[in-house]
Design an enzyme around this catalytic site. Structure first.
Site, short mmCIF file in Angstrom:
data_model
loop_
_atom_site.label_atom_id
_atom_site.label_comp_id
_atom_site.label_asym_id
_atom_site.label_seq_id
_atom_site.Cartn_x
_atom_site.Cartn_y
_atom_site.Cartn_z
N ASP A 27 -5.35 10.61 6.65
CA ASP A 27 -4.21 10.41 7.58
C ASP A 27 -4.21 11.31 7.82
O ASP A 27 -3.70 11.98 9.24
CB ASP A 27 -3.28 9.32 7.24
CG ASP A 27 -4.07 7.74 7.15
OD1 ASP A 27 -3.51 7.17 7.92
OD2 ASP A 27 -5.44 7.37 6.19
N GLU A 81 -1.97 0.29 13.41
CA GLU A 81 -3.32 1.43 12.27
C GLU A 81 -4.74 0.98 13.29
O GLU A 81 -5.74 2.12 13.51
CB GLU A 81 -3.01 0.49 11.19
CG GLU A 81 -4.24 1.08 10.40
CD GLU A 81 -4.53 0.03 9.08
OE1 GLU A 81 -4.77 0.11 8.00
OE2 GLU A 81 -3.59 -0.75 9.23
N GLU A 102 0.90 -1.47 0.09
CA GLU A 102 0.01 0.22 0.45
C GLU A 102 0.65 1.29 0.14
O GLU A 102 1.30 1.86 -1.12
CB GLU A 102 -0.74 -0.16 0.95
CG GLU A 102 -2.30 1.27 0.96
CD GLU A 102 -3.23 0.76 1.94
OE1 GLU A 102 -4.53 1.24 2.14
OE2 GLU A 102 -3.28 -0.49 2.92
#
Length: 750
Positions: A357, A630, A350
């Site tokens: 974000d 995350e 990714e």
């Protein structure tokens, strides 16, 4: 700039890592060289040598920009490297241009041919100039790099190393010609942001033998970069390094990498070899080593951390070691994810510039490091992508997802709250942090275009509903396989965020003296506020009645005084009912502690911040985390990795609470943009007994230290000379400041 160089590519692909070579002689009769400047870029990533000496320690040049419209070039002073006869050599790697990007498994989104572009401008003593550039007269050959990809790693065969190509007169039957690549030099722009480089190194902390007998290196810190290796063994021996962020039950935890191989391979020459894979990078703390000749010596391995070259400006420390470690995790996570683009994560398939974000994290980033140029450069790409997508701000910038089709697993790409609001929130954050209105000038068209498009998406009742929203992404109560299924109604979140953006753009217009635009966006903000209250608010109860919607409504100023008071009480009730464990995702997390503070619930904000049970900010710290995760539970208490397919151990977004820590715990906030006037207002709580905070502003250094002792709070602060401010402490009136040192005390609790 007049460009004489051409973008050139090798007539053979050479495993995606060709070398390019040009030999030239300096013109005579002009006297000594006064100055020589190398301008360098590539389709791919490039490293340059002049007469056998590397031009720069930069890595991954020219980074990742929206290549279709903007390709950056680096400029280097190479005066001291010139000789009468010279060889300029370029080494190319795939980088973002031709390597894999995203989770589709595909690469070559921008092109399938690597190219090098260099122009050397030599100025002589007599004022004349000689220009040497890449062109059809150059040659190309193979390197020792057999494979390279940012996600998958790099393979280097030391038996193929030979620096003869960097010396005059070199010839080889394995070298071929080059050809020019169709390329518009109008897309070339100089670097305005920092370049990527090595910023620190770490030794091996421990060598571990896993339950299955694997040899593992633990560097003690989740880091982004690669491992420099020294080795000596039989020629042809292959040493393999696999990287991962965590161990799962004693073995390398590679499942979160998804399809990224994160594996480097080194083939030994038979002599003393040193390997450094500068055409890739990994997010890792642990490395599994196989094929090592003889006994493994940890001194032969060094972790090399890379990042964009950012200057640290903000510091923070308290009396709580766990909170300090959490803050360090925020810093490390930011460094590792600010590798040319502000990415979501640095390890799996990714590593994209997700707009949501950075929308959440920008205030924290702008305090910790000087990110004015870094994020300003990224915003230039955001505006370009937006211009070519009907005013829509995509999910990621640069928007490589457009090459996989505008229809994604989330539906057709369109503006979405928080993510697309980055077009507004990030430039406004930079203005507030550094006081330079130029960023507003540059981005105002983009900021306005975002709001104009959002207006076209509103329902007849004036709220933002009926389109895809990430919403309160990664709400801890959402199922692992569906992180968008949050408690907060996505339309409530979206409408609240649209109001905040409209209010900000109205303020930006006022700063820029754009009276008509100011009126337009003030009216739009008023319409959104009214629609929000009509649709979602009843006697202080906000629709979906969860922490995130109250946090946004309170902090964004959506409620009247009576409703805000009720909402604050309800928010405190919900936080207590959750046992002070985090109950917010991407939308609510940056704002919940501010919402509690604003409504007189400071103690609840501290209890939330300092909670150690999952989900909480400190739970990962108790589990040994060295970066921000995350997911609140990226690793479960039994040491098992979260079962979701989207699990990273280095994501900065949920570390956005550090902004509140800097302002409320540390006590430093701007009264005017750029800290030309400063609010010193620490609000201790949570059992903390002291804190120190400092910030290098554009006007000089601001420091605050406070301590609680013998029932009194003492605050010592210092402002730059000529910078005014206010010292605010509970139990005493505001004190006007005019620069220099100040010390004050008050009873605690007040």
């Amino acid at each position: 700039m007049t460009w004489n160089a051409r973008m050139i590519a090798a007539d053979s692909a050479f495993d995606g890592a060709p070398l390019l070579r040009g030999e030239f002689t300096l013109e005579e009769g002009h006297g000594a060289v006064a100055r020589a400047t190398l301008l360098l870029t590539a389709h791919g990533v490039v490293e340059a040598w002049l007469n056998g000496r590397q031009v720069s320690a930069d890595v991954l040049t020219p980074g990742w920009s929206s290549y279709e419209w903007r390709l950056r070039y680096a400029s280097y002073d190479v005066t001291e490297l010139l000789e009468p006869t010279n060889v300029l050599g370029l080494a190319l790697g795939k980088g973002w241009f031709a390597g894999r990007l995203g989770w589709s498994g595909r690469g070559n989104f921008y092109g399938d041919e690597l190219g090098g572009f260099a122009q050397l401008q030599v100025e002589f003593e007599d004022g004349s100039t000689q220009i040497i550039g890449t062109d059809e007269n150059w040659t190309a050959g193979p390197s020792a790099v057999l494979a390279n990809d940012l996600y998958d790693g790099q393979t280097i065969d030391a038996r193929l190393r030979d620096d003869a190509w960097l010396r005059p007169g070199f010839r080889s039957e394995h070298w071929v010609g080059v050809h020019t690549v169709d390329f518009d030099t109008a897309t070339l722009v100089p670097y305005t942001g920092p370049r990527v480089g090595r910023w620190t190194t770490l030794p091996v902390m421990e060598v571990i033998t896993s339950p299955s007998g694997k040899q593992l290196l633990d560097f003690g810190q989740n880091v982004v970069g690669w491992v420099r290796v020294r080795a000596n063994g039989p020629a042809g021996t292959e040493v393999v390094l696999r990287h991962a962020e965590v161990l799962e039950h004693g073995e390398l935890g590679t499942r979160p990498l998804r399809t990224a191989k994160a594996t480097d391979r080194y083939i030994l020459s038979g002599g003393d070899d040193e390997f450094e894979p500068t055409f890739t990078f990994h997010g890792f703390r642990y490395v599994e080593v196989s094929g090592w000749p003889g006994e493994l010596d940890p001194a032969d391995f060094t972790a090399v951390a890379i990042s964009s070259d950012l200057t640290r400006i903000g510091k923070f420390r308290t009396s709580d070691p766990l909170l300090n470690r959490f803050h360090e995790n925020v810093v490390w996570g930011m460094r590792g994810n600010f590798v040319d683009v502000p990415t979501d994560c640095p390890q799996r398939d990714e590593r994209l510039g997700w707009t949501g974000d950075i929308a959440a994290f920008a205030p924290t980033a702008a305090f910790l490091f000087d990110v004015d140029a870094f994020l300003g450069d990224w915003l230039a790409d955001l505006a370009l992508e937006q211009q070519h997508h009907d005013g829509i701000v995509g999910y990621v910038i640069p928007d490589v997802l457009k090459y996989t089709g505008r229809v994604t697993e989330f539906g057709e790409v369109d503006s979405t709250a928080i993510w697309s609001d980055a077009a507004v929130w990030v430039p406004w954050t930079l203005f507030q942090a550094y006081g330079d209105r130029d960023v507003l000038e540059r981005q105002f068209e983009s900021m306005s275009a975002h709001l104009h498009h959002v207006k076209s998406l509103l329902s007849p009742t004036g709220v933002w509903e009926n389109s895809f929203q990430f919403g309160d992404w990664l709400d801890p109560d959402a199922p692992p396989e569906n992180p968008a299924r949050a408690k907060a109604d996505p339309a409530v979140v979206a409408t609240a965020c649209a109001f905040r953006s409209a209010a900000i753009v109205a303020e930006a217009a006022a700063v820029l003296g754009k009276a008509e635009a100011q009126r337009e966006f003030e009216e739009f903000a008023a319409e959104l506020r009214a629609a929000f209250n009509d649709a979602y608010v009843s006697d202080g109860v906000v629709k979906s009645d969860c922490t995130t919607v109250y946090a946004l409504a309170i902090v964004f100023g959506l409620l009247d005084a009576k409703d805000e008071s009720a909402a604050g009480s309800r928010l405190a009730e919900l936080v207590a009912a959750a046992h002070y464990r985090v109950s917010t995702g991407f939308a609510g997390t940056p704002f919940i502690t501010d919402a509690l503070t604003k409504t007189g619930n400071l103690d609840a904000a501290y209890r939330l911040l300092l909670e150690r049970e999952c989900p909480s900010w400190l739970y990962p710290v108790t589990m040994g985390a060295t970066t921000v995760w995350e997911r609140w539970d990226s690793m479960l208490p039994d040491g098992t990795i979260n079962p979701g397919q989207m699990t990273s151990f280095n994501h900065y977004a949920l570390g956005a609470v550090a902004d509140w820590m800097h302002r409320v715990v540390g006590g430093i906030a701007p009264l005017e943009p750029g800290y030309s006037s400063v609010l010193i207002a620490p609000q201790p709580g949570g059992g903390l007994t002291e804190a120190e905070t400092s910030l290098e502003t554009r006007h000089g250094r601001v420091t605050v230290r406070w301590a609680i002792e013998n029932g009194a709070l003492t605050v010592d602060a210092e402002l730059p000379e000529g910078v005014g401010g206010v010292l605010r402490m509970a139990g005493r009136g505001d004190q006007e400041l005019s620069g220099g040192r100040v010390s004050a005390s008050a009873p605690f609790p007040a």
